[in-house]
Design a protein around this motif. Structure first.
Motif, mmCIF file in Angstrom:
data_model
loop_
_atom_site.group_PDB
_atom_site.id
_atom_site.type_symbol
_atom_site.label_atom_id
_atom_site.label_comp_id
_atom_site.label_asym_id
_atom_site.label_seq_id
_atom_site.Cartn_x
_atom_site.Cartn_y
_atom_site.Cartn_z
ATOM 1 N N VAL A 60 31.378 54.353 38.859
ATOM 2 C CA VAL A 60 31.958 53.014 38.933
ATOM 3 C C VAL A 60 31.823 52.389 37.548
ATOM 4 N N ILE A 61 32.930 51.900 37.009
ATOM 5 C CA ILE A 61 32.899 51.317 35.659
ATOM 6 C C ILE A 61 33.034 49.798 35.773
ATOM 7 N N GLY A 62 31.958 49.109 35.407
ATOM 8 C CA GLY A 62 31.951 47.642 35.502
ATOM 9 C C GLY A 62 31.003 47.195 36.592
ATOM 10 N N GLY A 63 30.041 46.356 36.225
ATOM 11 C CA GLY A 63 29.026 45.924 37.190
ATOM 12 C C GLY A 63 29.110 44.454 37.521
ATOM 13 N N THR A 114 30.190 32.622 39.488
ATOM 14 C CA THR A 114 30.938 32.107 40.638
ATOM 15 C C THR A 114 30.035 31.320 41.585
ATOM 16 N N ARG A 115 30.688 30.678 42.539
ATOM 17 C CA ARG A 115 29.909 29.931 43.532
ATOM 18 C C ARG A 115 30.313 30.252 44.964
ATOM 19 N N ASN A 116 31.528 30.750 45.185
ATOM 20 C CA ASN A 116 31.961 30.871 46.582
ATOM 21 C C ASN A 116 33.078 31.883 46.745
ATOM 22 N N LEU A 117 33.336 32.238 48.012
ATOM 23 C CA LEU A 117 34.549 32.993 48.286
ATOM 24 C C LEU A 117 35.298 32.359 49.448
ATOM 25 N N ALA A 156 36.395 48.916 37.568
ATOM 26 C CA ALA A 156 36.221 47.511 37.976
ATOM 27 C C ALA A 156 35.751 46.731 36.748
ATOM 28 N N SER A 157 36.473 46.955 35.651
ATOM 29 C CA SER A 157 36.008 46.440 34.358
ATOM 30 C C SER A 157 36.694 45.134 33.952
ATOM 31 N N GLY A 158 37.224 44.404 34.930
ATOM 32 C CA GLY A 158 37.701 43.058 34.654
ATOM 33 C C GLY A 158 39.028 43.000 33.906
ATOM 34 N N GLY A 159 39.375 41.795 33.475
ATOM 35 C CA GLY A 159 40.614 41.575 32.726
ATOM 36 C C GLY A 159 40.369 41.745 31.235
ATOM 37 N N GLY A 184 33.922 32.723 30.998
ATOM 38 C CA GLY A 184 32.981 33.713 31.494
ATOM 39 C C GLY A 184 32.494 34.667 30.417
ATOM 40 N N THR A 185 32.279 35.889 30.837
ATOM 41 C CA THR A 185 31.620 36.907 30.025
ATOM 42 C C THR A 185 32.379 37.244 28.738
ATOM 43 N N ARG A 186 31.642 37.685 27.721
ATOM 44 C CA ARG A 186 32.262 38.179 26.481
ATOM 45 C C ARG A 186 32.577 39.665 26.582
ATOM 46 N N ILE A 231 39.937 29.861 29.784
ATOM 47 C CA ILE A 231 40.449 31.040 30.506
ATOM 48 C C ILE A 231 39.350 31.591 31.401
ATOM 49 N N THR A 232 39.679 31.741 32.670
ATOM 50 C CA THR A 232 38.719 32.298 33.614
ATOM 51 C C THR A 232 38.897 33.817 33.689
ATOM 52 N N PHE A 233 40.115 34.241 34.052
ATOM 53 C CA PHE A 233 40.412 35.682 33.958
ATOM 54 C C PHE A 233 41.917 35.893 33.896
ATOM 55 N N GLY A 250 49.201 31.310 39.321
ATOM 56 C CA GLY A 250 48.523 30.313 40.155
ATOM 57 C C GLY A 250 47.191 30.814 40.693
ATOM 58 N N TYR A 251 46.573 29.991 41.538
ATOM 59 C CA TYR A 251 45.241 30.343 42.042
ATOM 60 C C TYR A 251 44.878 29.384 43.152
ATOM 61 N N THR A 252 44.091 29.841 44.075
ATOM 62 C CA THR A 252 43.478 28.932 45.038
ATOM 63 C C THR A 252 41.986 29.255 45.076
HETATM 64 C C1 LIG Z 1 33.097 30.121 35.289
HETATM 65 C C2 LIG Z 1 33.725 30.934 36.370
HETATM 66 C C3 LIG Z 1 33.633 30.502 37.696
HETATM 67 C C4 LIG Z 1 34.251 31.220 38.713
HETATM 68 N N1 LIG Z 1 34.076 30.790 39.996
HETATM 69 C C5 LIG Z 1 34.617 31.501 41.007
HETATM 70 C C6 LIG Z 1 34.332 31.161 42.370
HETATM 71 O O1 LIG Z 1 33.540 30.269 42.671
HETATM 72 N N2 LIG Z 1 34.971 31.889 43.337
HETATM 73 C C7 LIG Z 1 35.815 32.933 43.026
HETATM 74 O O2 LIG Z 1 36.381 33.542 43.934
HETATM 75 N N3 LIG Z 1 36.031 33.319 41.758
HETATM 76 C C8 LIG Z 1 35.458 32.630 40.739
HETATM 77 N N4 LIG Z 1 35.650 33.055 39.451
HETATM 78 C C9 LIG Z 1 36.468 34.266 39.223
HETATM 79 C C10 LIG Z 1 35.593 35.479 39.510
HETATM 80 O O3 LIG Z 1 34.548 35.502 38.578
HETATM 81 C C11 LIG Z 1 36.351 36.799 39.429
HETATM 82 O O4 LIG Z 1 37.503 36.780 40.216
HETATM 83 C C12 LIG Z 1 35.451 37.946 39.908
HETATM 84 O O5 LIG Z 1 34.160 37.780 39.451
HETATM 85 C C13 LIG Z 1 35.974 39.259 39.431
HETATM 86 O O6 LIG Z 1 35.028 40.268 39.633
HETATM 87 P P1 LIG Z 1 35.134 41.614 38.801
HETATM 88 O O7 LIG Z 1 34.015 42.451 39.281
HETATM 89 O O8 LIG Z 1 36.497 42.148 38.839
HETATM 90 O O9 LIG Z 1 34.916 41.172 37.278
HETATM 91 P P2 LIG Z 1 33.587 40.801 36.486
HETATM 92 O O10 LIG Z 1 32.609 40.120 37.361
HETATM 93 O O11 LIG Z 1 33.999 40.094 35.246
HETATM 94 O O12 LIG Z 1 32.961 42.215 36.126
HETATM 95 C C14 LIG Z 1 33.545 43.089 35.215
HETATM 96 C C15 LIG Z 1 32.420 43.870 34.571
HETATM 97 O O13 LIG Z 1 32.946 44.965 33.844
HETATM 98 C C16 LIG Z 1 32.160 45.155 32.682
HETATM 99 N N5 LIG Z 1 32.989 45.909 31.734
HETATM 100 C C17 LIG Z 1 34.094 45.489 31.081
HETATM 101 N N6 LIG Z 1 34.614 46.486 30.335
HETATM 102 C C18 LIG Z 1 33.804 47.562 30.519
HETATM 103 C C19 LIG Z 1 33.807 48.898 30.012
HETATM 104 N N7 LIG Z 1 34.756 49.328 29.176
HETATM 105 N N8 LIG Z 1 32.811 49.736 30.398
HETATM 106 C C20 LIG Z 1 31.833 49.318 31.247
HETATM 107 N N9 LIG Z 1 31.789 48.063 31.760
HETATM 108 C C21 LIG Z 1 32.766 47.203 31.412
HETATM 109 C C22 LIG Z 1 31.820 43.748 32.239
HETATM 110 O O14 LIG Z 1 30.680 43.722 31.418
HETATM 111 C C23 LIG Z 1 31.609 43.049 33.579
HETATM 112 O O15 LIG Z 1 30.252 43.080 33.966
HETATM 113 C C24 LIG Z 1 34.999 32.379 38.406
HETATM 114 C C25 LIG Z 1 35.042 32.866 37.096
HETATM 115 C C26 LIG Z 1 34.405 32.159 36.084
HETATM 116 C C27 LIG Z 1 34.470 32.683 34.687
#
Ligand SMILES: Cc1cc2nc3c(=O)[nH]c(=O)nc-3n(C[C@H](O)[C@H](O)[C@H](O)COP(=O)(O)OP(=O)(O)OC[C@H]3O[C@@H](n4cnc5c(N)ncnc54)[C@H](O)[C@@H]3O)c2cc1C
Length: 470
Positions: A10-13, A49-52, A183-186, A214-216, A396-398, A436-438
């Motif tokens: 699994v890639i991304g925690g 995050t805070r909720n789903l 699962a490495s995000g946007g 969020g994250t860098r 930007i959130t994602f 958009g978003y909810t």
């Molecule tokens: C301030 C803020 C508040 C939010 N509040 C809410 C909320 O209350 N409710 C809600 O539904 N959503 C909220 N969101 C959106 C929510 O965070 C995302 O929709 C959700 O966390 C996505 O999960 P994810 O696992 O896909 O991404 P992430 O949680 O971002 O995880 C991705 C992970 O992948 C890792 N990664 C990236 N690239 C690589 C790589 N090449 N190799 C290995 N690892 C890698 C990163 O380090 C990161 O840990 C919020 C976001 C932010 C920024």
């Protein structure tokens, strides 16, 4: 460890990766989780995050009333303008009606919504301790169940063969596995890619004025790799969840407390002290996610939420105190705005307010008349000192550009699903969120598709094993 052949990588925690890892492990697969960040920064955007958002047909523990599938779907359809996959959206919505029992089993606790937040007690289940507590609980559960976790392990590319996952590379190391969940995000943390997506206006890179909530670590490395390797892409690179946050927030990880929620209680002006959008168009939870993009469309990507004393106590204050002044000219000076310009904008707005009965909990009848743009609800003259302002930047959130998946979360290559490469979370959220978003749907998508991807990855491996030993 280097020689061990894992069933599932699994890639991304973040939330999606953790849900995938836990589910694959529950199904009996051996699992390695690779996370870019060091341990103390683990959890990606999910830690903020805070909720789903949860579907439910009757009151359930922390959720009041009901929020049926059809209403949830209609809400999503409306905010996305129909740019969504109904099948995938409904899958996530249905999963949200029962995923909380599974979450609890892995140590997540819930609480009712806090007052003063986005009026979400009916629709959204809040995590006790927020997203940080949620990801910590999942990491603890993953460690207990035997998921191997490596931090500071950024994967830079994959070996693929005709859409089949073979191995992941990090640095000089090659790690093979039988299946993989990405699962490495946007790509919102990648300033160069953001520049490419948003381009220049008047010689200035628009996205240089954005802040990342969020994250860098979401650099989009694997998203770019996969698209380059022939995975089907979905979504527009400029579409994202983007809210108006306090311009004084840090570049990364400012989190939730930098969001400015005073918009619907006053007016918003740009650097020319001009209004540019209806601040009272709809309830704030349904509109907060458009304001980042609106500010991004203004010159210099800066705006100011201006309120008066009547608004204080009616919204959750951000972490930074507002700029305060006893008069509008003084406020304009503090903001660096043209004094007469701000005075004129406020005068015109005040003159256009048509009275009515102010009620911030309803779409009230306090509207402007003959003003462009109008303010259609909660329009009250800005006339009571002290006056306050928050400077706003796009936060930007994602991002929504992602890889196309099917109901099994399998990544598509030229329309064909991969047999052993799956995607979950932000990297595929664009299948459901075209725009958009909810509030709360990001975690709904990540939880649903994380669990689907984990189960499918394990099934691909375990069925493969059965065939191999038959
Ligand atoms: C301030 C803020 C508040 C939010 N509040 C809410 C909320 O209350 N409710 C809600 O539904 N959503 C909220 N969101 C959106 C929510 O965070 C995302 O929709 C959700 O966390 C996505 O999960 P994810 O696992 O896909 O991404 P992430 O949680 O971002 O995880 C991705 C992970 O992948 C890792 N990664 C990236 N690239 C690589 C790589 N090449 N190799 C290995 N690892 C890698 C990163 O380090 C990161 O840990 C919020 C976001 C932010 C920024």
């Amino acid at each position: 460890m280097a020689d061990r052949l894992y069933d599932v990588i699994v890639i991304g925690g973040g939330n999606a990766g953790l849900c995938a890892a836990l589910t694959a492990r529950e199904a009996g697969a051996s699992v390695l989780l690779l996370e870019s960040a060091p341990r103390e920064w683990r959890g990606g955007n999910s830690q903020h995050t805070r909720n789903l958002r949860c579907m439910h047909d009757a009151p359930q523990d922390v959720l009041t009333d009901s929020y049926p599938e059809e209403e949830y779907w209609q809400d999503l359809k409306k905010v996305t303008g129909g740019i969504t996959s109904e099948n995938l959206a409904r899958l996530a919505i249905r999963d949200s009606s029962h995923c909380r029992d599974w979450m609890r089993r892995h140590g997540v606790h819930f609480q009712p919504s806090l007052s003063g937040t986005l009026q979400l007690s009916r629709t959204n289940a809040f995590f006790l301790g927020g997203g940080k507590a949620l990801v910590n609980a999942y990491y603890r559960s993953a460690e207990r169940s035997g998921v191997n976790i490596r931090y500071e392990a950024p994967v830079d590319r994959l070996d693929l063969s005709h859409g089949r996952f073979v191995a992941a590379h990090l640095g000089g190391e090659r790690i093979a596995a039988k299946a993989c969940v990405v699962a490495s995000g946007g790509f919102e943390s990648n300033r160069e890619w953001m520049r490419e997506a948003w381009g220049q206006v008047g010689g200035e890179w628009v996205s240089d004025n954005f802040l990342i909530r969020g994250t860098r670590f979401n650099m989009g490395v694997l998203l770019k790799f996969l698209i380059g390797a022939g995975a089907d892409a979905i979504g527009d690179p400029t579409q994202s969840h983007c809210v108006a946050i306090d311009a004084r927030a840090p570049l990364y990880d400012g989190g939730i407390c930098t969001r400015v929620d005073s918009v619907s209680l006053g007016i918003v002006v740009n650097k020319h002290a001009a209004r540019f959008y209806d601040e009272g168009e709809d309830f704030w939870p349904k509109r907060y996610a458009i304001w980042g993009r609106l500010v991004a469309g203004q010159p210099g990507q800066i705006a100011y939420s201006v309120i008066d004393a009547k608004a204080i106590g009616r919204f959750m204050p951000p972490v930074f105190p507002p700029l305060e002044a006893q008069s509008l000219p003084e406020l304009a000076r503090k903001l660096g705005l043209d004094e007469s310009g701000l005075a004129r904008t406020v005068e015109e707005f005040n003159a256009a307010c048509r009275g009515g009965t102010f009620d911030h909990t309803a779409l009230d009848d306090c509207a402007t008349s003959g003003l462009t743009p109008p303010k259609t609800h909660w329009a009250r003259p800005i006339d009571t000192a002290p006056f306050y302002a928050y400077p706003l930047r796009p936060g930007i959130t994602f991002t929504y550009l992602g890889v196309k998946v099917n109901e099994q979360a399998a990544v598509h290559f030229s329309g064909q699903p991969s047999p052993n490469l799956f995607a979950a979370g932000e990297i595929m959220a664009g299948n459901v969120l075209g725009k958009g978003y909810t509030a709360g749907v990001g975690m709904t998508i990540g939880t649903a598709f994380g669990r689907i991807a984990g189960a499918q990855a394990a099934a691909a491996v375990l069925q493969g094993k059965l065939r191999a030993t038959a």
